[in-house]
Write a protein that holds these residues in place. Structure first.
Motif, PDB file in Angstrom:
ATOM      1  N   ALA A  54     -56.341 -27.483 -17.917  1.00 11.80           N
ATOM      2  CA  ALA A  54     -57.614 -27.094 -17.301  1.00 11.80           C
ATOM      3  C   ALA A  54     -58.623 -28.248 -17.316  1.00 11.80           C
ATOM      4  O   ALA A  54     -59.408 -28.410 -16.389  1.00 11.80           O
ATOM      5  N   GLY A  55     -58.595 -29.056 -18.383  1.00 12.01           N
ATOM      6  CA  GLY A  55     -59.574 -30.136 -18.506  1.00 12.01           C
ATOM      7  C   GLY A  55     -59.063 -31.482 -18.050  1.00 12.01           C
ATOM      8  O   GLY A  55     -59.712 -32.519 -18.252  1.00 12.01           O
ATOM      9  N   LYS A  56     -57.888 -31.444 -17.385  1.00 10.75           N
ATOM     10  CA  LYS A  56     -57.184 -32.676 -16.997  1.00 10.75           C
ATOM     11  C   LYS A  56     -58.082 -33.711 -16.330  1.00 10.75           C
ATOM     12  O   LYS A  56     -58.056 -34.891 -16.683  1.00 10.75           O
ATOM     13  N   ALA A  57     -58.897 -33.253 -15.374  1.00 10.03           N
ATOM     14  CA  ALA A  57     -59.708 -34.204 -14.597  1.00 10.03           C
ATOM     15  C   ALA A  57     -60.619 -35.014 -15.522  1.00 10.03           C
ATOM     16  O   ALA A  57     -60.811 -36.211 -15.326  1.00 10.03           O
ATOM     17  N   GLU A  58     -61.155 -34.357 -16.533  1.00  9.64           N
ATOM     18  CA  GLU A  58     -62.056 -35.057 -17.440  1.00  9.64           C
ATOM     19  C   GLU A  58     -61.298 -35.754 -18.577  1.00  9.64           C
ATOM     20  O   GLU A  58     -61.638 -36.867 -18.978  1.00  9.64           O
ATOM     21  N   LEU A  59     -60.243 -35.101 -19.066  1.00 11.53           N
ATOM     22  CA  LEU A  59     -59.513 -35.643 -20.215  1.00 11.53           C
ATOM     23  C   LEU A  59     -58.687 -36.868 -19.852  1.00 11.53           C
ATOM     24  O   LEU A  59     -58.420 -37.710 -20.695  1.00 11.53           O
ATOM     25  N   GLN A  60     -58.249 -36.919 -18.588  1.00 11.00           N
ATOM     26  CA  GLN A  60     -57.386 -38.034 -18.203  1.00 11.00           C
ATOM     27  C   GLN A  60     -58.112 -39.022 -17.295  1.00 11.00           C
ATOM     28  O   GLN A  60     -57.487 -39.836 -16.633  1.00 11.00           O
ATOM     29  N   ARG A  61     -59.470 -38.939 -17.278  1.00 13.78           N
ATOM     30  CA  ARG A  61     -60.197 -39.855 -16.408  1.00 13.78           C
ATOM     31  C   ARG A  61     -60.136 -41.259 -17.003  1.00 13.78           C
ATOM     32  O   ARG A  61     -59.801 -41.436 -18.180  1.00 13.78           O
ATOM     33  N   GLN A  62     -60.482 -42.241 -16.190  1.00 11.60           N
ATOM     34  CA  GLN A  62     -60.504 -43.638 -16.620  1.00 11.60           C
ATOM     35  C   GLN A  62     -61.916 -44.164 -16.399  1.00 11.60           C
ATOM     36  O   GLN A  62     -62.428 -44.099 -15.290  1.00 11.60           O
ATOM     37  N   VAL A  63     -62.562 -44.639 -17.448  1.00 14.37           N
ATOM     38  CA  VAL A  63     -63.910 -45.202 -17.303  1.00 14.37           C
ATOM     39  C   VAL A  63     -63.885 -46.625 -17.830  1.00 14.37           C
ATOM     40  O   VAL A  63     -63.462 -46.875 -18.968  1.00 14.37           O
ATOM     41  N   LYS A  64     -64.327 -47.545 -16.988  1.00 16.87           N
ATOM     42  CA  LYS A  64     -64.258 -48.966 -17.336  1.00 16.87           C
ATOM     43  C   LYS A  64     -65.296 -49.344 -18.394  1.00 16.87           C
ATOM     44  O   LYS A  64     -66.432 -48.857 -18.354  1.00 16.87           O
ATOM     45  N   PRO A  65     -64.909 -50.227 -19.307  1.00 16.34           N
ATOM     46  CA  PRO A  65     -65.878 -50.693 -20.309  1.00 16.34           C
ATOM     47  C   PRO A  65     -66.850 -51.702 -19.717  1.00 16.34           C
ATOM     48  O   PRO A  65     -66.556 -52.362 -18.722  1.00 16.34           O
ATOM     49  N   GLU A  66     -68.029 -51.779 -20.354  1.00 17.10           N
ATOM     50  CA  GLU A  66     -68.913 -52.916 -20.134  1.00 17.10           C
ATOM     51  C   GLU A  66     -68.813 -53.763 -21.378  1.00 17.10           C
ATOM     52  O   GLU A  66     -68.659 -53.228 -22.473  1.00 17.10           O
ATOM     53  N   ALA A  67     -68.921 -55.085 -21.230  1.00 17.00           N
ATOM     54  CA  ALA A  67     -68.816 -55.944 -22.404  1.00 17.00           C
ATOM     55  C   ALA A  67     -69.918 -56.989 -22.359  1.00 17.00           C
ATOM     56  O   ALA A  67     -70.334 -57.414 -21.276  1.00 17.00           O
ATOM     57  N   TRP A  68     -70.444 -57.345 -23.534  1.00 13.13           N
ATOM     58  CA  TRP A  68     -71.438 -58.417 -23.610  1.00 13.13           C
ATOM     59  C   TRP A  68     -71.341 -59.088 -24.973  1.00 13.13           C
ATOM     60  O   TRP A  68     -70.776 -58.526 -25.909  1.00 13.13           O
ATOM     61  N   LEU A  69     -71.871 -60.320 -25.034  1.00 15.21           N
ATOM     62  CA  LEU A  69     -71.793 -61.102 -26.266  1.00 15.21           C
ATOM     63  C   LEU A  69     -73.169 -61.218 -26.891  1.00 15.21           C
ATOM     64  O   LEU A  69     -74.179 -61.202 -26.200  1.00 15.21           O
ATOM     65  N   SER A  70     -73.190 -61.334 -28.220  1.00 11.89           N
ATOM     66  CA  SER A  70     -74.448 -61.637 -28.897  1.00 11.89           C
ATOM     67  C   SER A  70     -74.118 -62.397 -30.169  1.00 11.89           C
ATOM     68  O   SER A  70     -72.946 -62.523 -30.538  1.00 11.89           O
ATOM     69  N   ARG A  71     -75.176 -62.909 -30.824  1.00  9.38           N
ATOM     70  CA  ARG A  71     -74.983 -63.629 -32.067  1.00  9.38           C
ATOM     71  C   ARG A  71     -75.394 -62.706 -33.208  1.00  9.38           C
ATOM     72  O   ARG A  71     -76.487 -62.157 -33.200  1.00  9.38           O
ATOM     73  N   GLY A  72     -74.526 -62.522 -34.205  1.00 13.01           N
ATOM     74  CA  GLY A  72     -74.838 -61.659 -35.353  1.00 13.01           C
ATOM     75  C   GLY A  72     -75.581 -62.447 -36.407  1.00 13.01           C
ATOM     76  O   GLY A  72     -75.814 -63.648 -36.251  1.00 13.01           O
ATOM     77  N   PRO A  73     -75.967 -61.783 -37.508  1.00 18.18           N
ATOM     78  CA  PRO A  73     -76.637 -62.486 -38.605  1.00 18.18           C
ATOM     79  C   PRO A  73     -75.723 -63.605 -39.137  1.00 18.18           C
ATOM     80  O   PRO A  73     -74.528 -63.373 -39.325  1.00 18.18           O
ATOM     81  N   SER A  74     -76.310 -64.800 -39.378  1.00 18.88           N
ATOM     82  CA  SER A  74     -75.472 -65.949 -39.755  1.00 18.88           C
ATOM     83  C   SER A  74     -74.727 -65.668 -41.054  1.00 18.88           C
ATOM     84  O   SER A  74     -75.324 -65.274 -42.048  1.00 18.88           O
ATOM     85  N   PRO A  75     -73.400 -65.879 -41.072  1.00 21.35           N
ATOM     86  CA  PRO A  75     -72.609 -65.616 -42.276  1.00 21.35           C
ATOM     87  C   PRO A  75     -72.824 -66.679 -43.355  1.00 21.35           C
ATOM     88  O   PRO A  75     -72.409 -66.486 -44.493  1.00 21.35           O
ATOM     89  N   GLY A  76     -73.468 -67.814 -43.017  1.00 27.41           N
ATOM     90  CA  GLY A  76     -73.692 -68.863 -44.003  1.00 27.41           C
ATOM     91  C   GLY A  76     -74.141 -70.124 -43.306  1.00 27.41           C
ATOM     92  O   GLY A  76     -74.154 -70.175 -42.071  1.00 27.41           O
ATOM     93  N   PRO A  77     -74.493 -71.162 -44.072  1.00 30.31           N
ATOM     94  CA  PRO A  77     -74.974 -72.393 -43.453  1.00 30.31           C
ATOM     95  C   PRO A  77     -73.908 -72.996 -42.536  1.00 30.31           C
ATOM     96  O   PRO A  77     -72.736 -73.064 -42.919  1.00 30.31           O
ATOM     97  N   GLY A  78     -74.330 -73.392 -41.350  1.00 30.92           N
ATOM     98  CA  GLY A  78     -73.407 -74.042 -40.420  1.00 30.92           C
ATOM     99  C   GLY A  78     -72.378 -73.107 -39.816  1.00 30.92           C
ATOM    100  O   GLY A  78     -71.412 -73.555 -39.214  1.00 30.92           O
ATOM    101  N   ARG A  79     -72.582 -71.780 -39.989  1.00 27.45           N
ATOM    102  CA  ARG A  79     -71.593 -70.857 -39.424  1.00 27.45           C
ATOM    103  C   ARG A  79     -72.264 -69.888 -38.448  1.00 27.45           C
ATOM    104  O   ARG A  79     -73.467 -69.619 -38.540  1.00 27.45           O
ATOM    105  N   LEU A  80     -71.476 -69.405 -37.517  1.00 23.92           N
ATOM    106  CA  LEU A  80     -71.978 -68.452 -36.517  1.00 23.92           C
ATOM    107  C   LEU A  80     -71.153 -67.178 -36.578  1.00 23.92           C
ATOM    108  O   LEU A  80     -69.949 -67.224 -36.842  1.00 23.92           O
TER     109      LEU A  80
END
Ligand SMILES: *[C@@H]1O[C@H](CO)[C@@H](O)[C@H](O)[C@H]1NC(C)=O
Ligand SMILES: *[C@@H]1O[C@H](CO)[C@@H](O)[C@H](O)[C@H]1NC(C)=O
Length: 333
Positions: free
Chosen positions: A194-220
């Motif tokens: 009964a829920g096939k249309a919604e359960l088996q749908r395909q939705v494309k991801p969006e992706a983006w990059l960012s910089r997280g909190p620095s893990p240490g000196p000289g590191r990203l």
């Protein structure tokens, strides 16, 4: 009659026995969370799920089910739904009473939290397996098989006593058997269809990059965010060219409100080594065309060149011209 489930599976999984072709949930379960604050205060929460997608709620004040999707009833008739809802209503009422009445007999101490999960799942080869497990305070307590209550080792002698008690009530055993091995499997097949249309749908991801909190000196910390995709299976990797970077860390898959998912993949690198890395996202909705995001694109080096070197050259050229012209004026006698 025995062949029927297999025929239905063939409808659900066009393409025969290739289970990879099926995207979306393969199990149904109901979840009970009962909280007892003291001997007079208790609350029951109920819900129904297809894997980790909620399709039913429970209004414990009125003792009625809430159908969260237009297709949440599957193909079950209204009579069958009403019958099962009535079983749950009586169960929640009786359960609360029994626990309060027998708390001291079983040395249960308040506050007390009891969880029960019961349901069924499609298994490899097309069979359907059913399960019922109960836990107290987050520890396994007992489980059910056909006609049996199995105490969990963590439940100790208390769980053995509770199972022995339950086994004396044939009506309870019969009801559990009926739900687990008849209603739930039929309902699972019906609702997946009964829920096939919604359960088996395909939705494309969006992706983006960012910089997280620095893990240490000289590191990203490079962060690749992937959001809004359905179904859940996804692959997110940090790459250098075709080489997967082994240090990639993945967050938990977090649900968005619209039944899509979010995932983050991070990579801790020396600052000088970030350029040329890319985040690669593989998902069924992309049909083989992976999303590839470059960190510190080489093009920006070109832009820096244009932005700094070219104006400097122009300035130098102007200076040189000015100097030459001045020289030539001075040379005129
Ligand atoms: C029982 O717990 C409820 C909720 O925490 C509280 O409001 C109530 O006063 C408690 N009753 C007793 C008798 O302790
Ligand atoms: C609902 O579907 C299930 C499996 O798809 C089937 O076994 C059952 O007979 C159907 N029930 C009704 C009322 O059509």
């Amino acid at each position: 009659m025995l062949l029927l489930p297999f025929q239905l599976l063939a409808v659900l999984f066009p393409g025969g026995d290739s289970e990879d072709a099926f995207q979306g949930p393969t199990s149904f379960h109901v979840n009970q969370i009962s909280s007892f604050a003291n001997s007079t205060w208790a609350r029951n929460q109920g819900s129904g799920w297809l894997d980790d997608l909620q399709i039913h709620g429970w209004d414990s004040d009125s003792g009625t089910a809430i159908f969260l999707k237009p297709w949440s009833k599957g193909n079950s008739s209204d009579e069958e739904i009403a019958e099962v809802v009535e079983i749950f209503r009586v169960y929640f009422f009786g359960f609360t009473q029994e626990v309060e009445r027998r708390a001291s007999e079983f040395q249960l101490e308040y506050p007390l939290e009891i969880q029960v999960i019961a349901g069924c799942e499609l298994r490899a080869g097309g069979s359907i397996g059913s399960f019922l497990r109960g836990a107290i305070g987050g520890l396994d307590f007992l489980s059910f098989g056909k006609d049996t209550c199995v105490p969990s080792p963590e439940g100790g002698s208390r769980a053995q006593h509770v199972c022995a008690l339950i086994m004396q009530y044939q009506a309870v055993i019969d009801t559990v058997n009926m739900l687990l091995f008849d209603n739930f499997p039929r309902y699972l097949l019906g609702v997946l269809d009964a829920g096939k249309a919604e359960l088996q749908r395909q939705v494309k991801p969006e992706a983006w990059l960012s910089r997280g909190p620095s893990p240490g000196p000289g590191r990203l910390l490079l962060v690749c965010h992937v959001s809004g995709f359905y179904p859940k299976p996804v692959r997110v990797r940090w790459m250098r060219g075709e080489q997967e970077q082994p240090g990639t860390q993945h967050s938990d898959l977090l649900p968005n409100a619209d039944w899509t998912w979010y995932l983050r993949a991070t990579l801790d690198v020396a600052a000088g080594e970030a350029a040329g890395l890319s985040c690669r996202v593989t998902h069924s909705s992309l049909e083989g065309r992976d999303i590839i995001l470059l960190w510190g694109h080489p093009i920006s080096i070109g832009l820096i060149f244009l932005a700094i070197i070219v104006p400097s050259l122009i300035v130098l050229l102007c200076l040189a011209l000015w100097y030459i012209r001045r020289r030539s004026y001075q040379d005129i006698p």
